[in-house]
Structures are given as structure tokens and as C-alpha cells.
Write a protein that holds these residues in place. Structure first.
Motif, PDB file in Angstrom:
ATOM      1  N   ILE A 100     -31.445  13.567 -25.722  1.00  0.00           N
ATOM      2  CA  ILE A 100     -30.964  13.281 -24.379  1.00  0.00           C
ATOM      3  C   ILE A 100     -31.167  11.816 -24.014  1.00  0.00           C
ATOM      4  N   VAL A 101     -30.074  11.190 -23.590  1.00  0.00           N
ATOM      5  CA  VAL A 101     -30.087   9.786 -23.183  1.00  0.00           C
ATOM      6  C   VAL A 101     -29.760   9.719 -21.693  1.00  0.00           C
ATOM      7  N   TRP A 102     -30.666   9.108 -20.937  1.00  0.00           N
ATOM      8  CA  TRP A 102     -30.463   8.923 -19.500  1.00  0.00           C
ATOM      9  C   TRP A 102     -29.816   7.575 -19.267  1.00  0.00           C
ATOM     10  N   TYR A 147     -34.597  13.286 -14.499  1.00  0.00           N
ATOM     11  CA  TYR A 147     -33.937  12.538 -15.571  1.00  0.00           C
ATOM     12  C   TYR A 147     -34.976  11.997 -16.546  1.00  0.00           C
ATOM     13  N   SER A 151     -35.293  13.043 -20.600  1.00  0.00           N
ATOM     14  CA  SER A 151     -34.686  12.094 -21.540  1.00  0.00           C
ATOM     15  C   SER A 151     -35.595  11.666 -22.688  1.00  0.00           C
ATOM     16  N   THR A 154     -33.821   5.936 -22.325  1.00  0.00           N
ATOM     17  CA  THR A 154     -33.210   5.497 -21.066  1.00  0.00           C
ATOM     18  C   THR A 154     -32.515   4.172 -21.305  1.00  0.00           C
TER      19      THR A 154
END
Length: 182
Positions: A100-102, A147, A151, A154
Motif C-alpha cells: 500500500i502506497v499513500w 492512511y 501504508s 508515503t
């Protein structure tokens, strides 16, 4: 290994999830899926219409079911709706098969992007009913910890083009892959 995992982009509306996701998918030769666009296509109406007719809870349930379905696949680039991280089941499912990339950006930059986005008035319903900048600041404040917790990476997109953001993500992914192999 990260090579087969989904790359999941989370962040506030207009943070660049769709634009960056398309660049990443093209660079990696992967399928790209925008969850909001998928929901609109399946429902044959806009998100605004879903919410006005059936409410936010209905929309969030549709989104939750889609996330659960997508978590069973691998090798995708997924741009999620801005509120997806507010549901623990969504985060758990996304992490199961994804990295997961914020994507974050300053409130003023987000406001300017929303003003330029032709979809803003139609398919991006107000979340609070207040002015755009105040809404962005309020909602970001409420969601930032979600978030951050969700994540793995970021990236601040405030002053970057989507292809530059994609390049940063790819670089980080390559470093992580190398570390996993050692």
C-alpha cells in the motif's frame, strides 16, 4: 515477494491515485483497476447518484465487497477511493495481497486539482457539505492516521507529475525487492 503483490494506491481525492496508477501499470505491464470507476461501471451510474439514492453506507458496502474480491488477485495496480482506509476489513484485505502506497498532497494543491478536475462536481460528492478547502483540511485531519497506519510507503505528490511519482514508487519497489532477495 513484492513482485507478485498488488500495488495499492490510497489517499485523498485528487492526490493522483488514478494518474499514477496508470503510469505504474504501463511501466510494469500490469492490469490497472480504479475502484471508483469500476463501481460506476457496474452500477451504471455515478458515485454521486449511488450516494444520493442509497446513501454512503450502500456505497461503502459495494466498495468493501470489491476490495474483498480484489484481494484474492495478484499482480494488479489498484487506485482506491479516498475513504477505503476507514474500514479495517478493507485495509486487512488490501494488505493480504498488496503493498500500500499513500499518495499525499497539501490541502491547497488538492483544492486546485479538484477545481481543474471535470469530474469534481459530478462524481465527487461533498463529504461534509462545507467549503472545499475546509473540507479537505477536515477530512485529511480525520483520515491521516488511517492512511499512515495502512501504508507501506508515503509519497508527497504536491509538486510532482504523475510519471515522477510513479518513478519514485518503482524505485522504492526495486529496493524492497532487492532486500527481500538477500
Amino acid at each position: 515477494m513484492l513482485r507478485n503483490r498488488n500495488i495499492v494506491l490510497v489517499g485523498y481525492r485528487c492526490s493522483g491515485k488514478t494518474s499514477v496508477g496508470k503510469h505504474l501499470a504501463q511501466e510494469l505491464g500490469r492490469k490497472f483497476l480504479d475502484t471508483d470507476a469500476w463501481i460506476e461501471k457496474k452500477a451504471r451510474c455515478s458515485i454521486e447518484t449511488i450516494i444520493s439514492r442509497h446513501g454512503w453506507e450502500c456505497f461503502r458496502n459495494i466498495e468493501k465487497n470489491l476490495i474483498k474480491e480484489l484481494s484474492r488477485e495478484t499482480g494488479l495496480v489498484i487506485a482506491t477511493g479516498g475513504g477505503v482506509v476507514m474500514n479495517e476489513d478493507n485495509v486487512r484485505n488490501l494488505k493480504r495481497s498488496g503493498w500500500i502506497v499513500w499518495l499525499t498532497a497539501g490541502a491547497e494543491a488538492l483544492k486546485q486539482r479538484m477545481l481543474r478536475d471535470e469530474r469534481s462536481g459530478k462524481s465527487r460528492p461533498s463529504l461534509t457539505g462545507i467549503g472545499p478547502l475546509e473540507e479537505i483540511e477536515r477530512v485529511l485531519g480525520a483520515r491521516a492516521s488511517y492512511y499512515e497506519k495502512a501504508s507501506d510507503l508515503t509519497v508527497d505528490t504536491t509538486s510532482l507529475l504523475p510519471r515522477q511519482v510513479a518513478a519514485l514508487i518503482l524505485r522504492d519497489l526495486q529496493v524492497r525487492n532487492r532486500h527481500e532477495m538477500t
